[in-house]
Design a protein around this motif. Structure first.
Motif, PDB file in Angstrom:
ATOM      1  N   HIS A 235       0.763  -0.978  -0.068  1.00 41.08           N
ATOM      2  CA  HIS A 235      -0.068  -0.038   0.045  1.00 41.08           C
ATOM      3  C   HIS A 235       0.866   1.325  -0.130  1.00 41.08           C
ATOM      4  N   LEU A 236       0.762   2.153  -1.064  1.00 39.63           N
ATOM      5  CA  LEU A 236       1.694   3.265  -1.397  1.00 39.63           C
ATOM      6  C   LEU A 236       0.864   4.551  -0.775  1.00 39.63           C
ATOM      7  N   THR A 237       1.772   5.340   0.158  1.00 36.74           N
ATOM      8  CA  THR A 237       1.426   6.596   0.507  1.00 36.74           C
ATOM      9  C   THR A 237       1.345   7.477  -0.768  1.00 36.74           C
ATOM     10  N   ALA A 238       0.440   8.435  -0.449  1.00 35.23           N
ATOM     11  CA  ALA A 238       0.569   9.513  -1.729  1.00 35.23           C
ATOM     12  C   ALA A 238       1.765   9.716  -2.134  1.00 35.23           C
ATOM     13  N   ALA A 239       2.537  10.132  -1.230  1.00 35.06           N
ATOM     14  CA  ALA A 239       3.996  10.539  -1.680  1.00 35.06           C
ATOM     15  C   ALA A 239       4.611   9.514  -2.716  1.00 35.06           C
ATOM     16  N   ALA A 240       4.627   8.473  -1.993  1.00 37.13           N
ATOM     17  CA  ALA A 240       5.242   7.320  -2.814  1.00 37.13           C
ATOM     18  C   ALA A 240       4.749   6.786  -4.177  1.00 37.13           C
ATOM     19  N   LEU A 241       3.141   7.225  -4.231  1.00 32.98           N
ATOM     20  CA  LEU A 241       2.601   7.100  -5.039  1.00 32.98           C
ATOM     21  C   LEU A 241       3.131   8.006  -6.650  1.00 32.98           C
ATOM     22  N   MET A 242       3.271   9.320  -5.965  1.00 26.17           N
ATOM     23  CA  MET A 242       3.537  10.390  -6.830  1.00 26.17           C
ATOM     24  C   MET A 242       5.237  10.215  -7.268  1.00 26.17           C
ATOM     25  N   ASP A 243       5.903   9.590  -6.767  1.00 24.20           N
ATOM     26  CA  ASP A 243       7.206   9.122  -6.990  1.00 24.20           C
ATOM     27  C   ASP A 243       7.362   7.770  -7.948  1.00 24.20           C
ATOM     28  N   CYS A 244       6.462   7.281  -8.171  1.00 23.88           N
ATOM     29  CA  CYS A 244       6.567   6.196  -8.770  1.00 23.88           C
ATOM     30  C   CYS A 244       6.518   6.318 -10.376  1.00 23.88           C
ATOM     31  N   HIS A 245       7.252   5.588 -11.213  1.00 26.20           N
ATOM     32  CA  HIS A 245       7.277   5.782 -12.665  1.00 26.20           C
ATOM     33  C   HIS A 245       6.753   4.586 -13.410  1.00 26.20           C
ATOM     34  N   ALA A 246       6.665   3.518 -12.416  1.00 25.26           N
ATOM     35  CA  ALA A 246       5.786   2.237 -13.094  1.00 25.26           C
ATOM     36  C   ALA A 246       5.237   1.422 -11.847  1.00 25.26           C
ATOM     37  N   ARG A 247       4.317   0.700 -12.181  1.00 22.71           N
ATOM     38  CA  ARG A 247       3.726  -0.038 -11.006  1.00 22.71           C
ATOM     39  C   ARG A 247       4.754  -0.826 -10.458  1.00 22.71           C
ATOM     40  N   PRO A 248       4.682  -0.654  -8.935  1.00 23.61           N
ATOM     41  CA  PRO A 248       5.545  -1.899  -8.176  1.00 23.61           C
ATOM     42  C   PRO A 248       5.019  -3.329  -8.588  1.00 23.61           C
ATOM     43  N   ASP A 249       6.253  -4.167  -8.486  1.00 19.36           N
ATOM     44  CA  ASP A 249       6.295  -5.586  -9.020  1.00 19.36           C
ATOM     45  C   ASP A 249       5.418  -6.342  -7.863  1.00 19.36           C
ATOM     46  N   TRP A 250       4.518  -6.094  -7.467  1.00 14.82           N
ATOM     47  CA  TRP A 250       3.687  -6.919  -6.526  1.00 14.82           C
ATOM     48  C   TRP A 250       2.302  -7.440  -7.047  1.00 14.82           C
ATOM     49  N   PRO A 251       1.946  -8.555  -6.581  1.00 19.95           N
ATOM     50  CA  PRO A 251       0.399  -8.907  -7.091  1.00 19.95           C
ATOM     51  C   PRO A 251      -0.688  -8.229  -6.680  1.00 19.95           C
ATOM     52  N   LEU A 252      -0.663  -7.236  -5.523  1.00 18.97           N
ATOM     53  CA  LEU A 252      -1.671  -6.309  -5.287  1.00 18.97           C
ATOM     54  C   LEU A 252      -1.001  -4.864  -4.963  1.00 18.97           C
ATOM     55  N   VAL A 253      -1.331  -3.909  -5.445  1.00 20.26           N
ATOM     56  CA  VAL A 253      -0.962  -2.740  -5.021  1.00 20.26           C
ATOM     57  C   VAL A 253      -1.886  -1.630  -4.986  1.00 20.26           C
ATOM     58  N   PHE A 254      -2.139  -1.080  -3.921  1.00 21.90           N
ATOM     59  CA  PHE A 254      -3.259  -0.074  -3.500  1.00 21.90           C
ATOM     60  C   PHE A 254      -2.426   1.376  -3.252  1.00 21.90           C
ATOM     61  N   ALA A 255      -2.943   2.334  -3.323  1.00 22.43           N
ATOM     62  CA  ALA A 255      -2.377   3.558  -2.933  1.00 22.43           C
ATOM     63  C   ALA A 255      -3.352   4.663  -2.108  1.00 22.43           C
ATOM     64  N   SER A 256      -2.953   5.467  -1.314  1.00 21.01           N
ATOM     65  CA  SER A 256      -3.847   6.470  -0.464  1.00 21.01           C
ATOM     66  C   SER A 256      -3.693   7.573  -1.583  1.00 21.01           C
ATOM     67  N   CYS A 257      -4.830   8.126  -1.797  1.00 23.35           N
ATOM     68  CA  CYS A 257      -5.063   9.233  -2.551  1.00 23.35           C
ATOM     69  C   CYS A 257      -5.833  10.496  -1.865  1.00 23.35           C
ATOM     70  N   HIS A 258      -5.408  11.869  -2.157  1.00 22.01           N
ATOM     71  CA  HIS A 258      -6.346  12.900  -1.684  1.00 22.01           C
ATOM     72  C   HIS A 258      -6.679  13.745  -2.641  1.00 22.01           C
ATOM     73  N   THR A 259      -6.371  13.535  -3.859  1.00 26.12           N
ATOM     74  CA  THR A 259      -6.481  14.885  -5.039  1.00 26.12           C
ATOM     75  C   THR A 259      -6.835  13.878  -6.135  1.00 26.12           C
ATOM     76  N   ALA A 260      -7.548  14.794  -7.369  1.00 23.80           N
ATOM     77  CA  ALA A 260      -7.820  14.228  -8.607  1.00 23.80           C
ATOM     78  C   ALA A 260      -6.178  13.771  -9.078  1.00 23.80           C
ATOM     79  N   CYS A 267      -4.483   5.314 -11.094  1.00 24.86           N
ATOM     80  CA  CYS A 267      -4.892   4.728 -12.473  1.00 24.86           C
ATOM     81  C   CYS A 267      -4.172   4.414 -13.482  1.00 24.86           C
ATOM     82  N   ALA A 268      -3.407   5.633 -13.855  1.00 23.85           N
ATOM     83  CA  ALA A 268      -2.477   5.434 -14.983  1.00 23.85           C
ATOM     84  C   ALA A 268      -1.429   4.148 -14.669  1.00 23.85           C
ATOM     85  N   LEU A 269      -0.844   4.100 -13.585  1.00 23.17           N
ATOM     86  CA  LEU A 269      -0.011   2.957 -13.333  1.00 23.17           C
ATOM     87  C   LEU A 269      -0.757   1.504 -13.169  1.00 23.17           C
ATOM     88  N   GLY A 270      -2.008   1.358 -13.299  1.00 26.66           N
ATOM     89  CA  GLY A 270      -2.660   0.385 -13.197  1.00 26.66           C
ATOM     90  C   GLY A 270      -2.819  -0.509 -11.782  1.00 26.66           C
TER      91      GLY A 270
END
Length: 335
Positions: A235-260, A267-270
Motif C-alpha cells: 500500500h503506497l502513501t500518496a507521496a510514494a505514489l507520486m514518485d512511482c514511474h511504473a507499477r511496483p512488482d507486487w500482485p496487489l498494489v493499492f495507494a492512498s489518494c487525496h486529490t484528482a 489509474c495510470a499505473l494500473g
C-alpha cells in the motif's frame, strides 16, 4: 467528441470514441455473491467472447439511460436499482471505447439471453483469489472473456471493506485478537508509530492470523519492508505514489489518494485500488477538512480502478459509498 487517430498494432486507424454502458448484474445465491456474464453471438466482433451485458450509448442518452434500455433489449429485464462503479478506456482493433460499468442489484423480470448465445452466473470468488486473475487461466469457468472486461473480474474479487490496523490505540495483542474474531478478508497493516522491529514482528503476526482464514494483507510501507514481512502486496502513501514511474512488482498494489492528480496517477499505473479521503472528519486527523460525499463522487466518476472511501467511515457507510460509485470503505475502527 472530435475524431482522433489511434495507433493499433503499428497501423493508424481513425476512430471516434464510442461510449458504452455495461452492467455488472449482482445477485446472492445460497449466501454467495454472484454476477452475470453473457456470450457474444455470431456475426458480432469478438463473437463467442464473454462480456458484461450492455451496449452503446445513443445520441441524447445518459450512460444510465442507455443501460436500462440495453438490458431490456438484451435480457428482458427492467433495472430498478443500480449504482455507478468503474470507467474503463480501451482500444480494440476496430474501435476506441469508453465503458462505464454499473453495479445492478435489483430488477423486474426474468433474465433471459435474448441477444446473446448463452449466459452464466458466476461466483464472485470463483477465481480462487485476486492473485490468480492476471492470466485468466483455467479453471475460470467461461472463456475467453472480452479484454476490456477482465479488470472488472479482478475488481469483483475485492471486498467492500478494507480493514486498517490500529495497534497503537488497541494494543498489539488486542489487535490480533480483533482480527481473529472479525476475520476481514483484506487488511492493511499501517501502525507507523511502532519501531521498525516491532512493526515487522506485528506484521508477520497479522499475516499468520489473516492467512489462516484465507484473507490477504497489504503493508503500508516500502517495498523492502513488504519483502521482509511476507505480505501479499504493497500500500503506497500518496507521496510514494507520486514518485512511482511504473507499477511496483507486487500482485496487489493499492495507494492512498487525496486529490484528482493522485487518483489519476494510481489509474495510470494500473494499480488494483485506491483509497480516497478524508470523506468525513476523523479522530486521527481532526483538523483536516473533509471533502464530503459530493466531492468524493465527482473525483471518482471516471476512475479506472476501484476506490474505497476513507476517513470517518463505519460499516453503515458501505451502502452510501457504493451509491456514490465506490468499491466500499476503508476504516481503522468498526470493522
Amino acid at each position: 467528441m472530435s475524431e482522433q487517430h489511434v495507433v493499433v498494432s503499428g497501423a493508424q486507424i481513425e476512430a471516434k470514441l464510442t461510449r458504452v454502458s455495461a452492467a455488472v448484474i449482482l445477485r446472492e445465491q445460497d449466501g454467495k455473491p454472484g454476477y452475470l456474464l453473457a456470450q457474444r453471438p455470431p456475426g458480432k466482433a469478438y463473437a463467442g467472447y464473454w462480456e458484461f451485458p450492455g451496449g452503446k450509448v445513443e445520441a441524447g442518452e445518459s450512460f444510465a439511460e442507455a443501460l436500462v434500455r440495453e438490458l431490456q433489449e438484451e435480457l428482458g429485464i427492467t433495472v430498478t436499482e443500480m449504482t455507478p462503479w468503474i470507467t474503463r478506456h480501451f482500444v480494440y482493433p476496430h474501435a476506441r471505447v469508453e465503458i462505464r460499468f454499473f453495479r445492478v442489484t435489483s430488477w423486474d423480470g426474468l433474465v433471459h439471453p435474448l441477444e446473446h448465445t448463452a449466459m452464466a452466473w458466476l461466483d464472485c470468488h470463483v477465481m480462487a483469489g485476486v492473485l490468480d486473475l492476471e492470466a485468466m487461466t483455467p479453471p475460470f469457468p467461461v472463456q475467453p472473456v472480452l479484454p476490456a472486461n477482465t479488470p472488472i473480474l479482478r475488481a469483483l474479487a475485492l471486498p467492500d471493506v478494507y480493514a486498517i490496523t490500529n495497534a497503537l490505540a488497541n494494543g498489539l495483542e488486542a489487535e490480533l485478537l480483533r482480527l481473529r474474531h472479525a476475520r476481514p478478508p483484506l487488511v492493511q497493516v499501517r501502525d507507523k508509530e511502532l519501531s521498525d522491529s516491532e512493526r515487522v514482528a506485528f506484521c508477520r503476526a497479522v499475516v499468520a492470523e489473516v492467512h489462516a482464514y484465507g484473507g490477504l494483507v497489504l503493508l503500508n510501507g516500502s517495498e523492502a519492508a513488504v519483502s521482509a514481512c511476507g505480505v501479499d502486496g504493497l500500500h503506497l502513501t500518496a507521496a510514494a505514489l507520486m514518485d512511482c514511474h511504473a507499477r511496483p512488482d507486487w500482485p496487489l498494489v493499492f495507494a492512498s489518494c487525496h486529490t484528482a492528480e493522485e487518483l489519476s496517477k494510481a489509474c495510470a499505473l494500473g494499480l488494483d485500488a485506491a483509497v480516497l479521503g478524508p470523506v468525513a472528519r476523523t479522530d486521527t486527523h481532526p483538523d483536516q477538512t473533509p471533502m464530503g460525499w459530493d466531492s468524493f463522487a465527482l473525483l471518482i466518476t471516471e476512475s479506472a480502478i476501484p476506490v474505497y472511501a476513507l476517513g470517518g467511515m463505519t460499516r453503515q457507510d458501505v451502502d452510501v459509498a457504493k451509491a456514490r460509485g465506490a468499491q466500499g470503505v476503508g476504516m481503522m475502527r468498526g470493522w
